[in-house]
Design an enzyme around this catalytic site. Structure first.
Site, short mmCIF file in Angstrom:
data_model
loop_
_atom_site.label_atom_id
_atom_site.label_comp_id
_atom_site.label_asym_id
_atom_site.label_seq_id
_atom_site.Cartn_x
_atom_site.Cartn_y
_atom_site.Cartn_z
N HIS A 106 -6.66 -5.69 2.67
CA HIS A 106 -5.53 -5.07 3.34
C HIS A 106 -4.93 -6.10 4.31
CE1 HIS A 106 -6.46 -0.70 2.47
NE2 HIS A 106 -7.68 -1.20 2.31
N HIS A 137 -10.12 -5.56 -2.85
CA HIS A 137 -8.79 -5.79 -2.29
C HIS A 137 -8.87 -6.10 -0.81
CE1 HIS A 137 -9.69 -1.43 -2.28
NE2 HIS A 137 -9.06 -1.40 -1.12
N ASP A 164 0.86 -1.19 0.00
CA ASP A 164 0.00 0.00 0.00
C ASP A 164 0.90 1.24 0.00
OD1 ASP A 164 -1.74 2.20 0.90
OD2 ASP A 164 -3.20 0.62 1.25
N ILE A 165 0.60 2.19 -0.86
CA ILE A 165 1.44 3.37 -1.01
C ILE A 165 1.29 4.34 0.18
CG2 ILE A 165 -0.12 4.94 -2.27
CD1 ILE A 165 3.50 4.10 -3.26
#
Ligand code: 5GP
Length: 152
Positions: free
Chosen positions: A117, A115, A51-52
C-alpha cells in the site's frame, strides 16, 4: 502449481503448497484485464493501481505479477524489483498529492496476493487501516489516476 489466467501473468510453484487446489486472486484478474481497475503503471514484473477503498486520495497498490500470497515469500530479487517500482510510483504520488511523506504498508490480510500500500500522509493517522474509507466516484478515480500518471 501454475495459475494460468493469461499469458501476461507469471506462474508460481509454491514449495509449501501441498494442496491441489488454487484460487486465482482478484489481483491476478486485474492484471489480466478481466476485472477493471484504475491503472497507474506496469512493467514486466509489477503492476500499480488505485485501491478501490482508499484511505486518502492517491492510495495506490503495488503488486508483483507473479501470484504469491505472502510478501516475504517473494524472492530477494522480486522484493528489490517491486521496491524500486514502488519508489517510482511513490514519488509520482507525492508530486500529484503533496504530502509530508508517502507511507508504505504491507498487510495482505484481505487479498492473498502480495501487495504494497502506498498512502500519501499528512499525519500518521492517515495510515490507520481501521479508518473509514473514502467513497469516490468513477470520475474522481479517473482524475486521481491521471494526476499521478502525469508524474511518472
Ligand atoms: P489487505 O489485503 O492489504 O488487507 O487489503 C487489500 C486491499 O485491496 C484493500 O485496501 C482493498 O480496498 C483493496 N481491494 C480489494 N479488492 C479490490 C479490487 O477489486 N480492486 C481494487 N482496486 N482494490 C481492491
Amino acid at each position: 502449481m501454475c495459475h494460468k489466467v493469461s499469458s501476461a501473468l507469471k506462474c508460481w510453484a509454491s514449495p509449501s503448497d501441498n494442496q491441489n487446489i488454487s484460487i486465482i486472486t482478484i489481483f491476478s484478474k486485474i492484471i489480466a484485464g478481466e476485472i477493471p481497475c484504475y491503472k497507474i503503471a506496469e512493467d514486466d514484473d509489477c503492476f500499480a493501481f488505485l485501491d478501490i477503498n482508499p484511505l486518502v486520495k492517491g492510495h495506490t497498490l503495488v503488486i508483483p505479477k507473479r501470484e504469491v500470497d505472502y510478501f516475504f515469500d517473494l524472492s530477494d530479487e522480486e522484493i528489490a524489483a517491486i521496491q524500486v517500482f514502488a519508489k517510482r510510483v511513490a514519488l509520482a504520488i507525492q508530486k500529484a498529492f503533496p504530502c509530508r511523506k508517502v507511507g508504505q504498508a504491507v498487510l495482505g490480510l484481505e487479498v492473498p496476493h502480495a501487495h504494497i500500500h502506498l498512502v500519501p500522509m499528512q499525519s500518521e493517522g492517515d495510515m490507520l487501516f481501521c479508518n473509514p474509507k473514502l467513497k469516490l466516484t468513477n470520475e474522481e478515480f479517473v482524475e486521481i489516476a491521471s494526476q499521478i500518471k502525469r508524474f511518472l
